[in-house]
Design a protein around this motif. Sequence first.
Motif, mmCIF file in Angstrom:
data_model
loop_
_atom_site.group_PDB
_atom_site.id
_atom_site.type_symbol
_atom_site.label_atom_id
_atom_site.label_comp_id
_atom_site.label_asym_id
_atom_site.label_seq_id
_atom_site.Cartn_x
_atom_site.Cartn_y
_atom_site.Cartn_z
ATOM 1 N N LEU A 235 0.811 -1.214 0.000
ATOM 2 C CA LEU A 235 0.000 0.000 0.000
ATOM 3 C C LEU A 235 0.848 1.269 0.000
ATOM 4 C CD1 LEU A 235 -2.839 -1.031 2.497
ATOM 5 C CD2 LEU A 235 -2.947 -0.903 -0.005
ATOM 6 N N LEU A 236 2.019 1.186 0.618
ATOM 7 C CA LEU A 236 2.861 2.377 0.713
ATOM 8 C C LEU A 236 3.898 2.453 -0.400
ATOM 9 C CD1 LEU A 236 3.504 2.552 4.571
ATOM 10 C CD2 LEU A 236 1.692 3.631 3.230
ATOM 11 N N GLY A 237 4.086 1.342 -1.118
ATOM 12 C CA GLY A 237 5.036 1.353 -2.220
ATOM 13 C C GLY A 237 6.473 1.142 -1.808
ATOM 14 N N LYS A 238 6.692 0.838 -0.544
ATOM 15 C CA LYS A 238 8.043 0.572 -0.062
ATOM 16 C C LYS A 238 8.201 -0.931 0.064
ATOM 17 C CE LYS A 238 11.264 1.538 3.720
ATOM 18 N NZ LYS A 238 11.432 2.171 5.043
ATOM 19 N N ARG A 239 8.709 -1.577 -0.968
ATOM 20 C CA ARG A 239 8.719 -3.027 -1.014
ATOM 21 C C ARG A 239 9.930 -3.658 -0.362
ATOM 22 N NH1 ARG A 239 4.759 -4.827 -4.364
ATOM 23 N NH2 ARG A 239 5.086 -6.727 -3.189
ATOM 24 N N GLY A 240 11.039 -2.920 -0.265
ATOM 25 C CA GLY A 240 12.217 -3.404 0.449
ATOM 26 C C GLY A 240 12.634 -4.804 0.037
ATOM 27 N N GLU A 241 12.717 -5.704 1.042
ATOM 28 C CA GLU A 241 13.192 -7.063 0.796
ATOM 29 C C GLU A 241 12.278 -7.849 -0.126
ATOM 30 O OE1 GLU A 241 12.848 -9.820 4.086
ATOM 31 O OE2 GLU A 241 11.598 -8.384 5.148
ATOM 32 N N HIS A 242 11.024 -7.390 -0.280
ATOM 33 C CA HIS A 242 10.080 -8.136 -1.104
ATOM 34 C C HIS A 242 10.277 -7.863 -2.595
ATOM 35 C CE1 HIS A 242 8.145 -9.298 2.560
ATOM 36 N NE2 HIS A 242 7.851 -8.059 2.865
ATOM 37 N N GLY A 243 11.079 -6.888 -2.937
ATOM 38 C CA GLY A 243 11.303 -6.574 -4.343
ATOM 39 C C GLY A 243 10.152 -5.770 -4.912
ATOM 40 N N GLY A 244 10.271 -5.392 -6.192
ATOM 41 C CA GLY A 244 9.204 -4.626 -6.818
ATOM 42 C C GLY A 244 9.298 -3.162 -6.452
ATOM 43 N N ALA A 245 8.404 -2.375 -7.024
ATOM 44 C CA ALA A 245 8.431 -0.941 -6.742
ATOM 45 C C ALA A 245 7.049 -0.356 -6.933
ATOM 46 C CB ALA A 245 9.418 -0.238 -7.671
ATOM 47 N N GLY A 246 6.787 0.711 -6.199
ATOM 48 C CA GLY A 246 5.541 1.433 -6.367
ATOM 49 C C GLY A 246 4.378 0.790 -5.632
ATOM 50 N N PRO A 247 3.427 1.596 -5.168
ATOM 51 C CA PRO A 247 2.258 1.061 -4.474
ATOM 52 C C PRO A 247 1.372 0.258 -5.419
ATOM 53 C CG PRO A 247 1.998 3.404 -4.892
ATOM 54 C CD PRO A 247 3.406 3.055 -5.269
ATOM 55 N N GLU A 248 0.703 -0.745 -4.855
ATOM 56 C CA GLU A 248 -0.165 -1.604 -5.647
ATOM 57 C C GLU A 248 -1.563 -1.002 -5.840
ATOM 58 O OE1 GLU A 248 0.681 -4.404 -7.023
ATOM 59 O OE2 GLU A 248 2.605 -4.863 -6.084
ATOM 60 N N TRP A 249 -1.926 -0.037 -5.003
ATOM 61 C CA TRP A 249 -3.263 0.561 -5.064
ATOM 62 C C TRP A 249 -3.162 1.940 -5.703
ATOM 63 C CZ3 TRP A 249 -6.147 3.339 -0.618
ATOM 64 C CH2 TRP A 249 -7.506 3.518 -0.946
ATOM 65 N N ARG A 250 -3.976 2.182 -6.692
ATOM 66 C CA ARG A 250 -3.856 3.445 -7.426
ATOM 67 C C ARG A 250 -4.278 4.655 -6.607
ATOM 68 N NH1 ARG A 250 -8.517 5.072 -10.702
ATOM 69 N NH2 ARG A 250 -10.344 3.804 -10.203
ATOM 70 N N HIS A 251 -4.993 4.422 -5.501
ATOM 71 C CA HIS A 251 -5.384 5.537 -4.641
ATOM 72 C C HIS A 251 -4.544 5.590 -3.363
ATOM 73 C CE1 HIS A 251 -8.700 6.455 -7.243
ATOM 74 N NE2 HIS A 251 -9.293 5.293 -7.034
ATOM 75 N N SER A 252 -3.338 5.047 -3.424
ATOM 76 C CA SER A 252 -2.494 5.008 -2.226
ATOM 77 C C SER A 252 -2.136 6.395 -1.717
ATOM 78 C CB SER A 252 -1.211 4.224 -2.506
ATOM 79 O OG SER A 252 -0.452 4.866 -3.517
ATOM 80 N N GLY A 253 -2.300 7.420 -2.562
ATOM 81 C CA GLY A 253 -2.042 8.782 -2.118
ATOM 82 C C GLY A 253 -2.980 9.238 -1.012
ATOM 83 N N LEU A 254 -4.075 8.486 -0.792
ATOM 84 C CA LEU A 254 -4.985 8.807 0.315
ATOM 85 C C LEU A 254 -4.349 8.516 1.665
ATOM 86 C CD1 LEU A 254 -8.339 7.214 -0.971
ATOM 87 C CD2 LEU A 254 -7.804 9.653 -0.848
#
Length: 415
Positions: A235-254
């Motif tokens: 939700l926050l887009g901080k994937r760290g050890e899990h890999g990947g980048a960017g939040p998964e929810w398009r309204h995460s700016g809420l």
Amino acid sequence: MLTSTQPRRRSGAVAALLACALAGGAAGLTTTGAHAAPAPAPASDSDSASAGNARAAARLSLSEPTGPHAVGRTTLHLADHTRRDPWVPGAGARELLVTLYHPALKGTGTPSRYMTTEGARLLLEDRGIDLPAQVLGGTRTHSRTGAVPAPGRYPLVILSPGFSVPGTTLTGLAEDLASRGYVVAVTDHAYEAVGVSFPGKGILPCAACGRVDGNTFSAAAKGRGKDLSFVLDALLGKRGEHGGAGPEWRHSGLIDARRVGAAGHSLGGAGAAAATAGDARIRAVANLDGPFADAGSAAGLSGRPVLMLGTAADHSPAGADRTWDRAWSALTGWKRWATVSGADHFAFTDLAPLAGQLGEDDPDGLPGHRAAKITNTYVRAFFDRHLRGLPRPVLDGPSGAHPEVAFHDPAPRGR
């Protein structure tokens, strides 16, 4: 209580609590009181037919949210490819289904469904509950799918349900929090509940049912903790050890990432505490009638606020669940230990008010509408205080408006 074909079992010592609350005892799920109601007199065929017709025609509804916002709802399917599913390793990556509730613009979106009829059927069948599936599945909610988010940034609360029951049982609490200006993420954990449908796979079986006991509970709770931390990453887009980048929810700016809390019921409460102990981003945690995984999960909370809200029968000091006594001693920050008289283990979920609407409140227990009001009031007050900095006197001691709630902190004020 909702009519059940299984015998009534009261939760007792931790082992018995796990047997009922985790392995899926019908009694724990289907009653709102701490004691079984007297057995009804035998009914005639005509009485039974009338009762069956009334049940088939029942229209259930969740409690009306108390906040000024309309509530939007959407679903997010996540897969953590760094972990295999602990219950079905052959299934591959650990999968989670996150139902997000958020403040929304009024008049947008379409009414959200409580459960699918098939999901409701399987849940009712699993519990031996005598209720048409379309009645439970058709429960009226107060959220709308596809609703336009209300502008702003809001605190986030992650919720985890009790073992073997779907996250939908926390819908009433989630809707109330969202109406008050929170984003709420209710998490379903793959293979740990009955009646949950995952995209592309349909309704997954509860492969974990019957496999969690006093020996495996800690591992299950810590697994949920990892699940909730992964949801936060997504939700926050901080994937760290899990890999990947960017939040998964398009309204995460809420979401205001500086104001995050976690809560859960039963195993979900233990999982929320475990997530908080291992994730500094979570600022406050509420455990609703769940054992703590171990002493470390409490000691690791690092001075963060903790609300322990449970049944008087099992969670009073020196009660059946001694993990609360040990956790209390280990907690070093703001803390409250409150119990609710007459409450059953599932009084902290939607099942309590729904049973009450069917006329099946336990006459010796806590009415379902009171159970919902108490749960929403105290959980909301806790997060208002610690994620918003708002004064909430209801947390400071006994309240005339809620005489069922007793505090066990010997010196609650000023801490």
